[in-house]
Design an enzyme around this catalytic site. Structure first.
Site, PDB file in Angstrom:
ATOM      1  N   ASN A 129       0.824  -1.000   0.086  1.00 50.29           N
ATOM      2  CA  ASN A 129       0.008   0.058  -0.093  1.00 50.29           C
ATOM      3  C   ASN A 129       1.045   1.072  -0.033  1.00 50.29           C
ATOM      4  O   ASN A 129       1.279   1.721   1.006  1.00 50.29           O
ATOM      5  CB  ASN A 129      -0.936   0.013   1.354  1.00 50.29           C
TER       6      ASN A 129
ATOM      7  N   ARG B 156      -2.883  -1.906  -3.405  1.00 47.37           N
ATOM      8  CA  ARG B 156      -3.952  -1.047  -3.239  1.00 47.37           C
ATOM      9  C   ARG B 156      -3.659   0.110  -4.041  1.00 47.37           C
ATOM     10  O   ARG B 156      -2.732   0.776  -4.198  1.00 47.37           O
ATOM     11  CB  ARG B 156      -3.909  -0.456  -1.832  1.00 47.37           C
TER      12      ARG B 156
ATOM     13  N   HIS C 279     -12.553   4.296   0.004  1.00 45.23           N
ATOM     14  CA  HIS C 279     -12.597   3.313   1.251  1.00 45.23           C
ATOM     15  C   HIS C 279     -13.176   2.086   0.837  1.00 45.23           C
ATOM     16  O   HIS C 279     -13.678   1.515   1.501  1.00 45.23           O
ATOM     17  CB  HIS C 279     -12.943   4.051   2.213  1.00 45.23           C
TER      18      HIS C 279
ATOM     19  N   GLY D  93     -11.262   7.307  10.169  1.00 46.66           N
ATOM     20  CA  GLY D  93     -10.043   7.201  10.383  1.00 46.66           C
ATOM     21  C   GLY D  93      -9.331   8.683  10.331  1.00 46.66           C
ATOM     22  O   GLY D  93      -9.969   9.589  10.233  1.00 46.66           O
TER      23      GLY D  93
ATOM     24  N   ARG E  80      -8.557  17.107   6.360  1.00 44.06           N
ATOM     25  CA  ARG E  80      -9.438  17.563   5.107  1.00 44.06           C
ATOM     26  C   ARG E  80     -10.760  18.028   5.755  1.00 44.06           C
ATOM     27  O   ARG E  80     -11.301  17.674   6.497  1.00 44.06           O
ATOM     28  CB  ARG E  80      -9.549  16.512   4.269  1.00 44.06           C
TER      29      ARG E  80
ATOM     30  N   GLU F  43      -7.925  -3.740   5.288  1.00 43.00           N
ATOM     31  CA  GLU F  43      -7.764  -3.620   4.024  1.00 43.00           C
ATOM     32  C   GLU F  43      -6.958  -4.609   3.070  1.00 43.00           C
ATOM     33  O   GLU F  43      -6.942  -5.043   2.161  1.00 43.00           O
ATOM     34  CB  GLU F  43      -7.448  -2.037   3.577  1.00 43.00           C
TER      35      GLU F  43
HETATM   36  P1  ADP Z   1      -5.595   6.225   8.340  1.00 45.59           P
HETATM   37  O1  ADP Z   1      -6.828   7.000   7.871  1.00 45.59           O
HETATM   38  O2  ADP Z   1      -4.261   7.202   8.301  1.00 45.59           O
HETATM   39  O3  ADP Z   1      -5.571   4.704   8.089  1.00 45.59           O
HETATM   40  P2  ADP Z   1      -6.634   5.365  11.039  1.00 45.59           P
HETATM   41  O4  ADP Z   1      -7.702   4.711  10.562  1.00 45.59           O
HETATM   42  O5  ADP Z   1      -5.470   4.523  11.471  1.00 45.59           O
HETATM   43  O6  ADP Z   1      -6.214   6.304  10.061  1.00 45.59           O
HETATM   44  O7  ADP Z   1      -7.101   6.523  12.438  1.00 45.59           O
HETATM   45  C1  ADP Z   1      -6.255   7.184  13.029  1.00 45.59           C
HETATM   46  C2  ADP Z   1      -6.949   8.082  13.990  1.00 45.59           C
HETATM   47  O8  ADP Z   1      -7.832   7.483  14.764  1.00 45.59           O
HETATM   48  C3  ADP Z   1      -6.004   8.994  14.779  1.00 45.59           C
HETATM   49  O9  ADP Z   1      -5.615  10.116  14.178  1.00 45.59           O
HETATM   50  C4  ADP Z   1      -6.907   9.315  15.967  1.00 45.59           C
HETATM   51  O10 ADP Z   1      -7.611  10.547  15.678  1.00 45.59           O
HETATM   52  C5  ADP Z   1      -7.997   7.927  16.071  1.00 45.59           C
HETATM   53  N1  ADP Z   1      -7.657   7.281  17.081  1.00 45.59           N
HETATM   54  C6  ADP Z   1      -6.591   6.161  17.244  1.00 45.59           C
HETATM   55  N2  ADP Z   1      -6.691   5.532  18.386  1.00 45.59           N
HETATM   56  C7  ADP Z   1      -7.307   6.234  19.234  1.00 45.59           C
HETATM   57  C8  ADP Z   1      -7.847   5.975  20.606  1.00 45.59           C
HETATM   58  N3  ADP Z   1      -7.387   5.077  21.353  1.00 45.59           N
HETATM   59  N4  ADP Z   1      -8.823   6.914  20.741  1.00 45.59           N
HETATM   60  C9  ADP Z   1      -9.448   7.965  20.182  1.00 45.59           C
HETATM   61  N5  ADP Z   1      -8.762   8.259  18.963  1.00 45.59           N
HETATM   62  C10 ADP Z   1      -8.082   7.483  18.299  1.00 45.59           C
END
Ligand code: ADP
Length: 400
Positions: free
Chosen positions: A14, A99, A187, A216, A247, A385
């Site tokens: 990815n 991906r 997604h 995320g 964003r 994914e």
């Molecule tokens: P990406 O789109 O980069 O794959 P992720 O799905 O890993 O992102 O999501 C990352 C985001 O998830 C972080 O920026 C944070 O906002 C949130 N996050 C991750 N773990 C926690 C947690 N334990 N509590 C609250 N928010 C969290």
């Protein structure tokens, strides 16, 4: 790899703008088993390589000095493969699944990569200039490292090709649709994984009316009925829909015209603002990370979380309307899986749809967090994914 897995393995790549994430799956009689994953972050700046085993234990955690830093995606792949090689223990790479953000209008399923497919994917670069070139660089690097090994492209857009014309079009003269200006949605690999996983758990649930909230750093929601995407919040680009880490999400196009014409901002300024300085980070003035925003507790932090929850809630209502109701709401990705406070904010006020959280189950991360006996189930499911890509790759190349 364990001795019984010596036969063959699938590699999933990815490639992002400055990162190359990977996962390795053993191909076994009982199916695919993830063995390793990790990433090279900071490509082109300060590369940082991590490699974990299937239990999540860190096997390698290495930062590079300027002189030894691997060059580009090709160099990163070299470091990844050098680290994996002794672990693979003679297992052959059966296929490499990639991906790819954009498959355009034609590519509605994963495909084996050929020269003709690469030409098509290059032609789609203008539709996803921030992601597609890096995805293609990853494919080209892998093809040079593994000549003759099948390479498979899996698209973030493919799952949404089942949207109706009414859902996919903008209200513009049809020539724009004909030029490819339409709502592709993204997604898709995450949504497909969740839909398949729910169907495997319970066929009736998998075929019911689902709204999946992939929240995320990038965030979107999808209405799924009969296992197929019917509507989704991201559109022509991954900028549309709900606010995200950095964003803006959906914006009145008049705001962009005003920035161009009255505020004298350039398209480059606006691109940077909307992709990198907006969303939770821009509103809170603190961070894109929900944990830091919740901990800060400032007025701006509260406003950012409230707005995020409001917009996600509004989209849940709109998506329910697009498929004639809702049987289950599923939260996934970093925020969806972990941030119970955000889930509570989103669901507050959705009682009219039959969505009510059980606060204790929500705080305990579920996996079932709706109030017992309510008509709509509310679930947390981790997305994967990479597993979806590996499954697609195996389906295309076969086991032997
Ligand atoms: P990406 O789109 O980069 O794959 P992720 O799905 O890993 O992102 O999501 C990352 C985001 O998830 C972080 O920026 C944070 O906002 C949130 N996050 C991750 N773990 C926690 C947690 N334990 N509590 C609250 N928010 C969290």
């Amino acid at each position: 790899m364990s001795p019984e897995a010596k036969g063959s393995a699938l590699l999933v790549l990815n490639a992002g703008s400055s990162s190359l994430k990977f996962a390795v799956f053993a191909v076994e009689a009982r199916g695919l088993t993830q063995r390793y994953d990790g990433q090279m972050e900071g490509i082109g700046a300060a590369p940082h390589f991590t490699l974990r085993d299937a239990t999540g234990a860190m096997l390698t955690d290495r930062r590079f000095s300027e002189t030894e830093a691997p060059k580009g995606h090709e160099g990163a792949l070299g470091v990844i493969l050098a680290a994996l090689s002794p672990l693979l223990d003679g297992a052959s790479i059966r296929a490499i699944g990639h991906r790819v953000v954009h498959g355009g209008r034609d590519l509605s399923a994963p495909v084996m990569i050929t020269d003709a497919i690469m030409a098509k994917l290059h032609a789609l670069v203008p539709l996803a200039p921030l992601h597609q070139p890096h995805n293609l660089a990853g494919i080209e690097a892998a093809a040079r490292h593994f000549p003759g090994v099948p390479q498979i492209a899996c698209f973030d857009t493919a799952f949404h090709r089942t949207q109706s014309h009414a859902a996919a079009t903008f209200a513009l003269p049809p020539r724009f649709f004909d030029q490819g200006i339409l709502r592709y949605g993204f997604h898709g690999l995450s949504y497909e994984y969740i839909a398949r996983r729910l169907a495997a758990e319970d066929a009736a649930l998998g075929h019911s009316r689902l709204i999946v909230a992939h929240l995320g750093n990038g965030a979107s929601l999808c209405a799924i009925a009969g296992g197929q995407s019917r509507a989704t919040t991201m559109g022509f680009t991954a900028l549309d829909g709900v606010p995200m880490g950095t964003r803006s999400g959906q914006l009145d196009p008049g705001v962009v015209l005003h920035m161009l014409d009255s505020l004298q901002m350039t398209s480059k300024d606006i691109t940077h603002l909307l992709y990198h300085d907006s969303g939770l980070k821009g509103m809170s003035g603190i961070s894109q990370d929900v944990r830091a925003i919740e901990a800060a507790g400032t007025e701006a932090a509260e406003a950012a979380l409230d707005h995020f929850a409001f917009r996600v809630r509004r989209e849940i209502g709109a998506l329910a309307a697009s498929i004639g109701g809702i049987d289950a709401l599923v939260f996934t990705a970093g925020i969806g899986e972990n941030a119970h406070g955000v889930r509570a904010r989103i669901c507050a006020g959705l009682g009219f749809l039959g969505i009510n959280l059980d606060p204790a189950a929500n705080a305990a991360k579920g996996p079932e967090i709706g109030r017992a006996g309510d008509p709509v189930r509310v679930l947390i499911r981790p997305t994967d994914e990479e597993a979806m890509i590996a499954e697609h790759a195996l389906a295309l190349v076969g086991r032997t």
